[in-house]
Design a protein around this motif. Structure first.
Motif, PDB file in Angstrom:
ATOM      1  N   PHE A 232      36.062  25.654  -3.388  1.00 56.08           N
ATOM      2  CA  PHE A 232      37.458  25.657  -3.765  1.00 56.08           C
ATOM      3  C   PHE A 232      37.567  24.961  -6.104  1.00 56.08           C
ATOM      4  CE2 PHE A 232      41.901  23.713  -4.837  1.00 56.08           C
ATOM      5  CZ  PHE A 232      42.593  24.852  -5.837  1.00 56.08           C
ATOM      6  N   PHE A 233      36.943  26.662  -6.079  1.00 54.29           N
ATOM      7  CA  PHE A 233      36.233  25.511  -7.475  1.00 54.29           C
ATOM      8  C   PHE A 233      37.380  26.425  -8.824  1.00 54.29           C
ATOM      9  CE2 PHE A 233      35.034  30.331  -7.066  1.00 54.29           C
ATOM     10  CZ  PHE A 233      35.805  31.281  -7.849  1.00 54.29           C
ATOM     11  N   LYS A 234      38.487  26.686  -7.872  1.00 56.57           N
ATOM     12  CA  LYS A 234      39.667  26.746  -9.248  1.00 56.57           C
ATOM     13  C   LYS A 234      40.815  26.974  -9.175  1.00 56.57           C
ATOM     14  CE  LYS A 234      41.073  30.279 -12.756  1.00 56.57           C
ATOM     15  NZ  LYS A 234      40.677  31.876 -12.883  1.00 56.57           N
ATOM     16  N   GLY A 235      42.146  25.818  -9.388  1.00 54.80           N
ATOM     17  CA  GLY A 235      43.237  26.429  -9.014  1.00 54.80           C
ATOM     18  C   GLY A 235      43.888  24.807  -9.559  1.00 54.80           C
ATOM     19  N   GLY A 236      45.012  23.946  -8.776  1.00 52.23           N
ATOM     20  CA  GLY A 236      45.487  23.393  -8.507  1.00 52.23           C
ATOM     21  C   GLY A 236      45.670  22.607  -7.133  1.00 52.23           C
ATOM     22  N   ALA A 237      46.671  22.869  -6.602  1.00 49.04           N
ATOM     23  CA  ALA A 237      47.062  22.190  -5.363  1.00 49.04           C
ATOM     24  C   ALA A 237      47.109  23.483  -3.967  1.00 49.04           C
ATOM     25  CB  ALA A 237      48.220  21.868  -5.356  1.00 49.04           C
ATOM     26  N   LEU A 238      46.288  23.297  -3.489  1.00 49.00           N
ATOM     27  CA  LEU A 238      46.344  24.093  -2.310  1.00 49.00           C
ATOM     28  C   LEU A 238      45.725  23.005  -0.740  1.00 49.00           C
ATOM     29  CD1 LEU A 238      44.603  26.979  -1.799  1.00 49.00           C
ATOM     30  CD2 LEU A 238      42.332  26.344  -1.742  1.00 49.00           C
ATOM     31  N   GLN A 239      46.927  24.286  -0.115  1.00 52.16           N
ATOM     32  CA  GLN A 239      46.903  23.589   2.069  1.00 52.16           C
ATOM     33  C   GLN A 239      45.550  24.182   2.646  1.00 52.16           C
ATOM     34  OE1 GLN A 239      50.334  23.037   3.676  1.00 52.16           O
ATOM     35  NE2 GLN A 239      50.806  21.379   2.140  1.00 52.16           N
ATOM     36  N   VAL A 240      44.510  23.731   3.335  1.00 53.10           N
ATOM     37  CA  VAL A 240      43.519  24.382   4.131  1.00 53.10           C
ATOM     38  C   VAL A 240      43.691  24.269   4.733  1.00 53.10           C
ATOM     39  CG1 VAL A 240      41.422  25.037   4.674  1.00 53.10           C
ATOM     40  CG2 VAL A 240      41.910  24.950   2.220  1.00 53.10           C
ATOM     41  N   THR A 260      43.906  28.895   8.290  1.00 50.18           N
ATOM     42  CA  THR A 260      45.198  29.689   7.540  1.00 50.18           C
ATOM     43  C   THR A 260      45.396  28.489   5.278  1.00 50.18           C
ATOM     44  OG1 THR A 260      46.961  30.195   8.788  1.00 50.18           O
ATOM     45  CG2 THR A 260      47.847  29.821   6.529  1.00 50.18           C
ATOM     46  N   LEU A 261      44.852  29.373   3.846  1.00 53.69           N
ATOM     47  CA  LEU A 261      45.496  28.548   3.064  1.00 53.69           C
ATOM     48  C   LEU A 261      46.715  29.022   2.481  1.00 53.69           C
ATOM     49  CD1 LEU A 261      42.256  30.626   1.267  1.00 53.69           C
ATOM     50  CD2 LEU A 261      41.929  28.874   2.805  1.00 53.69           C
ATOM     51  N   VAL A 262      47.607  27.827   2.106  1.00 59.02           N
ATOM     52  CA  VAL A 262      48.683  28.126   1.330  1.00 59.02           C
ATOM     53  C   VAL A 262      48.433  28.109  -0.280  1.00 59.02           C
ATOM     54  CG1 VAL A 262      51.189  26.993   0.812  1.00 59.02           C
ATOM     55  CG2 VAL A 262      49.496  27.624   3.244  1.00 59.02           C
TER      56      VAL A 262
END
Length: 339
Positions: A232-240, A260-262
């Motif tokens: 996960f190299f770019k972004g902000g919040a992520l659920q895996v 599932t990615l949210v």
């Protein structure tokens, strides 16, 4: 069994698992180029030219003296997969092959018994910045193929399969299938001696781009023996798999589970590497990857004696003319022009 098995901060280079040996993400905001397709010499002050990896002012020269990049260097016993998202790469090698590629193109190079190549980053724009973003991934070769003939393959971005998925809320996820099968998409054929060409290797290389709020499920791999790593190299919040994961994280997930990615409120991007392990001893020293130390010593001896065929180019860091488009000239003389 849990789907998300571990989370760790991204290092440099990125952490990998068999059969992947190495993974690095270069993202350089180069300035406008001069007549040599290089940074203005005044901008090189304070840099360790020849070994510049510091990222001063948002970019590095790497091993380049004039043009950024990696002048001629040898490899044996593995493969390089170079995914160029922005900018252009000029390739030349000891087989006589050469190319310019980028903007989503992928080069897959089987070093096999030995090759010398260079990868230079020409700054083509003289009146605007030159961004260069790429992944380079090293994939091990099984012992039976360590001494295979070198092989140079281009995956042009127009030909690489892609998936665009829209979730129930109308948010989109885009997946680039560089290698392996995903849903009904099959990546382009890898080189013949690659571990990726083994029918049960389950090797996959994918990039995933999630729009804000997007939800998407990465389908299960073929086997519980497969190892799957998400970067996960770019972004902000992520659920895996139901767990919050911070950006700049590497995750190992249970490969034979759906995952599932949210996404949160910012666009997010991930790289996925998966494969069944080769499961053989690895002996590595610099640019050579074999199974034993004796084979490493032999690789150095062979390189000193043969230079893996020699270097047919006039310089150790050749670049193509500024107005040359995307193309590849293969060792057998075949030419592909992509403009």
């Amino acid at each position: 069994m849990k789907t998300l098995l571990s989370i760790a901060p991204l290092g440099f280079p990125w952490q990998t698992m068999d059969p992947f040996l190495f993974c690095v993400h270069h993202n350089d905001a180069y300035p406008a180029g001069n007549a040599q397709m290089a940074p203005d010499p005044a901008l090189l002050a304070g840099r360790n030219i020849g070994q510049d990896f510091a990222g001063q002012d948002g970019w590095s020269m790497y091993h380049g003296d004039t043009v950024p990049g990696f002048p001629s260097h040898p490899h044996r016993g593995f493969e390089t997969v170079t995914i160029v998202r922005n900018g252009r790469i000029d390739h030349s090698d000891s087989l006589g092959a050469t190319a310019r590629f980028g903007g989503g193109d992928v080069q897959w190079l089987t070093a096999g018994k030995g090759i010398v190549h260079c990868e230079m980053f020409p700054l083509l724009h003289t009146d605007a910045p030159n961004s260069t973003e790429l992944f380079q991934i090293w994939v091990n070769l099984p012992a039976k193929n360590k001494m295979a003939e070198p092989h140079f393959t281009m995956f042009w971005h127009e030909d690489i399969p892609r998936i665009t998925a829209t979730d129930a809320q109308g948010n989109t996820t885009q997946v680039v299938c560089i290698a392996g099968k995903l849903h009904d998409k099959q990546g382009l054929p890898p080189p013949p001696d690659s571990w990726a060409s083994e029918p049960d290797s389950d090797l996959g290389i994918y990039t995933i781009q999630l729009s804000p709020g997007a939800q998407w499920t990465l389908p299960a791999a073929q086997s519980a023996d497969t190892r799957r790593v998400l970067y996960f190299f770019k972004g902000g919040a992520l659920q895996v798999a139901g767990e919050d994961v911070p950006v700049k994280s590497v995750m190992v997930v249970q490969a034979d589970h759906d995952c599932t990615l949210v996404n949160g409120d910012a666009e997010s991007e991930l790289l996925v590497l998966q494969a069944r392990p080769i499961g053989e001893p690895v002996a590595q020293y610099g640019p050579f990857v074999m199974n034993t130390q004796a084979e490493i010593h032999q690789a150095f001896a062979d390189y000193r004696r043969t230079e893996f065929g020699g270097w047919p180019w006039g310089a150790n860091d050749p670049v193509h003319p500024r107005d040359k488009g995307r193309f590849a000239k293969h060792a057998d003389g075949k030419v592909e022009e992509r403009g």
